[in-house]
Design a protein around this motif. Structure first.
Motif, PDB file in Angstrom:
ATOM      1  N   TRP A 181      89.115   1.055 128.011  1.00 22.09           N
ATOM      2  CA  TRP A 181      87.987   1.875 128.441  1.00 22.09           C
ATOM      3  C   TRP A 181      87.385   2.616 127.251  1.00 22.09           C
ATOM      4  N   ALA A 182      88.239   3.177 126.378  1.00 28.01           N
ATOM      5  CA  ALA A 182      87.755   3.924 125.218  1.00 28.01           C
ATOM      6  C   ALA A 182      86.986   3.012 124.259  1.00 28.01           C
ATOM      7  N   GLU A 183      87.450   1.786 124.070  1.00 29.60           N
ATOM      8  CA  GLU A 183      86.736   0.833 123.205  1.00 29.60           C
ATOM      9  C   GLU A 183      85.366   0.499 123.770  1.00 29.60           C
TER      10      GLU A 183
ATOM     11  N   ILE B  56      78.143   4.020 121.690  1.00 27.52           N
ATOM     12  CA  ILE B  56      77.682   5.149 120.877  1.00 27.52           C
ATOM     13  C   ILE B  56      76.581   4.670 119.927  1.00 27.52           C
ATOM     14  N   GLY B  57      75.512   5.421 119.868  1.00 26.52           N
ATOM     15  CA  GLY B  57      74.380   5.069 119.009  1.00 26.52           C
ATOM     16  C   GLY B  57      73.295   4.297 119.732  1.00 26.52           C
ATOM     17  N   ARG B  58      73.513   3.924 120.977  1.00 29.48           N
ATOM     18  CA  ARG B  58      72.496   3.203 121.756  1.00 29.48           C
ATOM     19  C   ARG B  58      71.297   4.110 121.977  1.00 29.48           C
ATOM     20  N   LEU B  59      70.108   3.535 121.896  1.00 33.22           N
ATOM     21  CA  LEU B  59      68.874   4.293 122.076  1.00 33.22           C
ATOM     22  C   LEU B  59      68.219   3.930 123.404  1.00 33.22           C
ATOM     23  N   ARG B  60      67.484   4.882 123.955  1.00 33.61           N
ATOM     24  CA  ARG B  60      66.661   4.621 125.140  1.00 33.61           C
ATOM     25  C   ARG B  60      65.387   5.429 125.036  1.00 33.61           C
TER      26      ARG B  60
ATOM     27  N   TRP C 163      72.629   7.951 122.590  1.00 35.89           N
ATOM     28  CA  TRP C 163      73.891   8.241 123.271  1.00 35.89           C
ATOM     29  C   TRP C 163      74.935   8.610 122.222  1.00 35.89           C
ATOM     30  N   ASN C 164      75.551   9.782 122.357  1.00 35.74           N
ATOM     31  CA  ASN C 164      76.543  10.226 121.382  1.00 35.74           C
ATOM     32  C   ASN C 164      77.979  10.026 121.865  1.00 35.74           C
ATOM     33  N   GLY C 165      78.149   9.395 122.992  1.00 36.72           N
ATOM     34  CA  GLY C 165      79.476   9.169 123.544  1.00 36.72           C
ATOM     35  C   GLY C 165      79.754  10.053 124.745  1.00 36.72           C
ATOM     36  N   HIS C 166      78.959  11.130 124.879  1.00 41.63           N
ATOM     37  CA  HIS C 166      79.155  12.056 125.996  1.00 41.63           C
ATOM     38  C   HIS C 166      77.854  12.378 126.726  1.00 41.63           C
TER      39      HIS C 166
END
Length: 103
Positions: free
Chosen positions: A9-11, A17-21, A47-50
């Protein structure tokens, strides 16, 4: 119950992380789908992971797509042109004299 291992799940989470919208900036609870307001300005979020955090700004959908998909706006390289297929039967074609023989 078959729970997913925490490591998997963590992977999967870290891969995002880093995805843009691009989010349309429209007043109130107006339509937020990009195809409904192509000329509306866009807030680019990362997206920063959180959580989604501000990343940039685009004047319209076309500019937002250029930020989100830079590889689509790059020119296609013109490499060597492949030689067209010549005439012939080729090994992959079926023989003209009938079907397969059965064993």
């Amino acid at each position: 119950m078959d729970d997913e291992p925490l490591k998997d799940w963590a992977e999967r989470r870290d891969a995002k992380i880093g995805r843009l919208r691009a989010v349309p900036v429209v007043p109130g609870d107006g339509p937020r789908a990009s195809h409904l307001n192509p000329d509306a300005p866009r807030a680019i979020e990362r997206w920063n992971g959180h959580a989604w955090e501000p990343y940039g700004f685009a004047a319209n959908l076309a500019e937002a797509k250029a930020v989100l998909y830079p590889e689509a706006s790059e020119p296609v390289s013109t490499g060597p042109v492949p030689k067209p297929l010549g005439s012939g039967t080729g090994k992959h074609r079926k023989p003209h004299g009938g079907g397969r023989t059965q064993r």
